[in-house]
Write an enzyme that holds these catalytic residues in place. Structure first.
Site, PDB file in Angstrom:
ATOM      1  CB  SER A 151      -7.074   2.793  -3.011  1.00 36.91           C
ATOM      2  OG  SER A 151      -7.402   4.136  -2.791  1.00 36.91           O
ATOM      3  CG  ASP A 176     -14.166   4.221  -6.158  1.00 35.56           C
ATOM      4  OD1 ASP A 176     -14.371   5.104  -5.299  1.00 35.56           O
ATOM      5  OD2 ASP A 176     -13.085   3.628  -6.278  1.00 35.56           O
ATOM      6  CE1 TYR A 187      -3.967   2.074   0.185  1.00 39.94           C
ATOM      7  CE2 TYR A 187      -2.717   3.312   1.810  1.00 39.94           C
ATOM      8  CZ  TYR A 187      -3.788   3.213   0.959  1.00 39.94           C
ATOM      9  OH  TYR A 187      -4.683   4.248   0.869  1.00 39.94           O
ATOM     10  CG  HIS A 224     -12.353   3.437  -2.631  1.00 39.82           C
ATOM     11  ND1 HIS A 224     -11.751   3.607  -3.854  1.00 39.82           N
ATOM     12  CD2 HIS A 224     -11.352   3.429  -1.715  1.00 39.82           C
ATOM     13  CE1 HIS A 224     -10.444   3.732  -3.683  1.00 39.82           C
ATOM     14  NE2 HIS A 224     -10.177   3.614  -2.403  1.00 39.82           N
TER      15      HIS A 224
END
Length: 805
Positions: free
Chosen positions: A653, A737, A572, A773
């Site tokens: 993301s 989203d 991430y 999302h």
């Protein structure tokens, strides 16, 4: 009360929190240093010669298309235009025709069974006491095969402690969706605090009203609808009795039973450029929201603003406070506080803009993100970034008032005494805290291994005294949430690890460190995948600049190190979000049971080592998180865990931006890449949905930031037209989203298809029409997307991608 280092990320996470594909949330919830590109070479650590083909990289060879010209794919930014929807549906059909229908696979069936299993732990929230029996009332939101959208239900503590808990349905979301012909998705609720409710029955009464947040198809934007827990029905808004607001990114809380503090979309200039509330209104029951007075407001360019009450009057020395917060960026905010009973104005807290402030009893809790100089804090000591302090709230409000007025005499006369609850070391960082009636439970990471420390309020609400906790960190996930922080020191403690199922116990903070700490063992999740031959280990790679990067690896015991094992690397690296151990049901079923290796990289940009770990990879230094991720991938290859032909990576993301950059920066390191709900167009990200709120993380493309550094890690602009081959790529997103715009994924895929015509650029695309999302709005969609992605990666690494399973 529970607060963590991610609480300020509610703008994103909200906690759209289930990462549907591996167990983590997808959410930009954190930049490329120009030195990584000075020579136009060496994007991977020079210590390794494993990948000579990716070590040499010249910006002149990159497409850099549309840097200075109009974007020909901008039409895909129209979310629900006929052309965009047709593109998505056509791409979906093509994807399933080539990869097969996930719902027909064993992976799908097993994942769905796990997601809908009755053996899952039903986590609860206590909303008061039964007026007849005095037993605690516990509420839970639950999805299963019979209720795919979910039911909100209740039980009692006595029932919850039994093996066969009896539940009563409070709200059936599937039934509501059918009646109203709207695909409702549960987004939680805000309760009317008993202390503010004249009809609750006091501290031992019950919560009578909540504000429900319901989303169409999983979007962040929600409808606000008031719900009565006594009648178990919606409060009629049409006759003015109930609070109701249409779809928006609303923020609301109760000031009293009949008054809300609310930020809502009430028309022009009511929302910021990031799409969040710019104003706060005090809205009285029975009136129109448009007529409610504005009591607080920020600027259009702010991220958001808000106001809420903090009731600490139940603790000695505590009071009821009103708090205002104006976020001028994702990390910087002005915080204003006043006692509700005081006639004084709100006082701006004398802390740095990136400092976290909260209240507990008579104390103001302060979490530092930068060194706090003695000249600024009114003491004779400088406090270290990453520290967690506390100070008498009333004294600090007076000190802040004097600082705001510039009254040097008043500043000198202020008696502010700071106490340190936590100060970081080279390996430790603050991760959050939770509170019971009398205890503060501190979460600490030590080399990404978690530990708890228990502190009890002193006599008269005085300074904290440490009374117990872990001696060292453990590779596990642990949460200690209060049952009722106003009246009790009982906690729900949940523990798990990568291969150990979650276990929930009822514990008593008063008994920490004794054999009586656990009051009862409540629920244990059975094994959802076979982990008997698996082991978890922690390793460290060395990044390009010499920094040690930790990662966790889950694999079979005695695994043969010959580079042949299919390996999945997840990361991430942003917004100070820490990755760490938790039971990985979907990964276990979809990857580990097949014999694969699963790896999580704790790269910079995250919060694993506190603020500095995050701040090192901001803006122009964003390249560091990509170099870290590449270093971990190289370390896996150098250790012969895998080879480039058996290595895949995935992220969502901000993690989708990470894996998008792996595609364009290190394509020969990976055989397969999954890019989920991603940011990819860093030239226009700030103009799309919530993107403007992330400029403190990435930079502002409408300034020199674009030429200086942002263009270097915009995957959309760095596709190499001269490459004959790219790795297998699956890009997924959701039409619904409304946090990260689906156009990032759409435009990247369309461009790759157009530029890659006639080349070996295998790119697959699937856009879920619902899901928000998180990528999915119910268990079936979640299982579908999980199967699609994991089966794709597995087949890519085992040379069976052309064979539909």
């Amino acid at each position: 009360m529970m607060t963590t280092s991610t609480s300020r990320r509610a703008l994103f996470l909200l906690h759209s929190s289930r990462l549907i594909l591996s167990g983590h949330a997808f959410s930009p919830s954190s930049s490329l240093a120009s030195r990584a590109f000075h020579s136009g070479k060496k994007l991977i650590p020079s210590k390794s010669n494993t990948f000579s083909s990716i070590a040499e990289f010249s910006p002149l060879q990159m497409a850099n298309t549309m840097m200075d010209e109009e974007d020909p794919y901008i039409w895909l930014e129209e979310v629900e235009s006929p052309e965009s929807i047709e593109f998505a549906k056509s791409a979906n059909a093509k994807c399933l025709a080539e990869l097969g229908n996930p719902s027909e696979t064993d992976t799908y069936k097993r994942v769905l069974t796990a997601l809908q299993s009755d053996d899952r732990i039903p986590h609860v929230r206590m909303l008061g006491y039964d007026e007849d029996t005095g037993d605690m009332l516990l509420y839970n939101f639950w999805r299963d095969a019979n209720s795919p959208k979910g039911i909100w239900r209740k039980t009692t503590m006595q029932q919850y402690q039994s093996d066969d808990t009896e539940w009563t349905t409070v709200l059936d979301l599937d039934k509501l969706a059918e009646e109203e012909d709207i695909s409702w998705v549960w987004k939680g609720y805000t309760a009317l605090p008993r202390s503010l409710d004249s009809q609750s029955g006091g501290p031992m009464g019950r919560v009578t009203r909540v504000l429900l947040n319901l989303s169409r198809g999983g979007a962040d934007a929600t409808y606000l609808r008031e719900f009565d827990l006594l009648t178990e029905s919606f409060v009629d808004a049409e006759n003015g009795d109930g609070f109701y607001l249409p779809e928006a990114k609303t923020r609301a809380s109760y000031k009293s039973r009949d008054v809300l503090l609310v930020g809502a979309d009430t028309g022009e200039d009511s929302m910021t450029s990031s799409g969040y509330p710019r104003t706060v209104r005090e809205w009285k029951r029975g009136t129109k929201i448009e007529d409610a007075p504005i009591v607080f407001e920020g600027e259009k360019t702010d991220v958001s603003c808000g106001q809420y009450l903090v009731d600490e009057s139940n603790r000695e020395g505590g009071d009821v406070y009103e708090v205002r917060s104006r976020s001028i960026s994702f990390y910087d905010r002005y915080t204003y506080v006043k006692k509700q009973s005081s006639s004084d104005d709100f006082v701006k807290m004398a802390v740095a803009l990136n400092t976290g402030v909260s209240l507990y009893g008579r104390w103001m809790m302060i979490r530092l993100k930068a060194d706090w100089d003695a000249n600024d804090n009114g003491s004779d000591k400088t406090f270290k970034s990453g520290s967690f302090l506390y100070v008498d709230a009333e004294s600090f409000i007076e000190f802040s008032k004097a600082k705001e007025a510039g009254d040097e005499d008043a500043i000198k006369n202020c008696q502010v005494e700071y106490r340190i609850l936590f100060e970081p070391t080279a390996t430790t960082s603050y991760s959050g805290y939770s509170t019971t009636k009398s205890y503060l439970i501190l979460y600490i990471l030590d080399d990404v291994k978690e530990q708890l420390k228990f502190y009890k309020l002193g006599e008269g609400g005085g300074p904290f005294v440490q009374v117990g906790g872990d001696e060292q960190g453990q590779i596990r996930s642990v949460s200690a949430s209060p049952v009722d922080s106003r009246t009790s020191d009982l906690i729900f403690e949940t523990t798990s690890s990568y291969i150990s199922p979650s276990k929930l116990v009822l514990a008593d903070a008063n008994k920490v460190g004794t054999d009586d700490y656990v009051v009862s063992e409540l629920k244990t999740l059975p094994e959802m995948f076979n982990s008997s031959e698996l082991e978890v280990s922690q390793h460290f790679a060395v990044s390009k600049d010499g920094t040690r990067i930790p990662y966790f690896m889950i694999c079979k015991k005695g695994m043969k190190l010959d580079g042949s094992t299919p390996t999945l690397l997840y990361g991430y690296g942003g917004f100070e979000v820490s990755l760490g151990p938790r039971y990985v049901t979907s990964v276990g079923i979809s990857w580990l049971e097949r014999g694969g290796v699963y790896v999580e990289a704790n790269i910079r940009g995250g919060g694993e080592y506190g603020p500095y770990w995050h701040q090192q990879a901001l803006r122009e230094n964003r390249n560091l998180c990509y170099e870290d991720f590449i270093a971990v991938g190289e370390h896996l290859v150098d250790s012969k865990v895998c080879s480039p032909q058996t290595l895949a990576c995935r992220g969502g993301s901000n993690g989708g931006l990470l894996t998008g950059n792996m595609l364009v920066q290190a394509p020969d390191l990976f055989q397969a890449i999954h890019i989920a709900v991603p940011l990819l167009d860093m030239k226009r990200y700030n103009k799309l949905l919530a993107g403007a709120s992330w400029m403190a993380e990435y930079g502002d493309p409408d300034t020199d930031d674009w030429d200086n550094f942002l263009h270097k890690y915009s995957p959309y602009h760095n596709i190499d037209v001269n490459r004959d081959k790219y790795p297998n790529v699956l890009v997924t997103t959701s039409t619904r989203d409304d946090r990260v715009h689906p156009a990032h994924a759409r435009k990247m895929v369309k461009k790759l298809w157009d530029l890659g015509e006639g080349k070996n650029w295998p790119v697959y695309y699937y856009e879920n029409i619902e899901g928000g999302h998180g990528g999915a709005s119910d268990s079936r969609q979640e299982a579908f997307m999980t199967s699609l992605s994991y089966d794709f990666m597995w087949r890519a690494l085992t040379n069976s991608l052309s064979k539909k399973e």
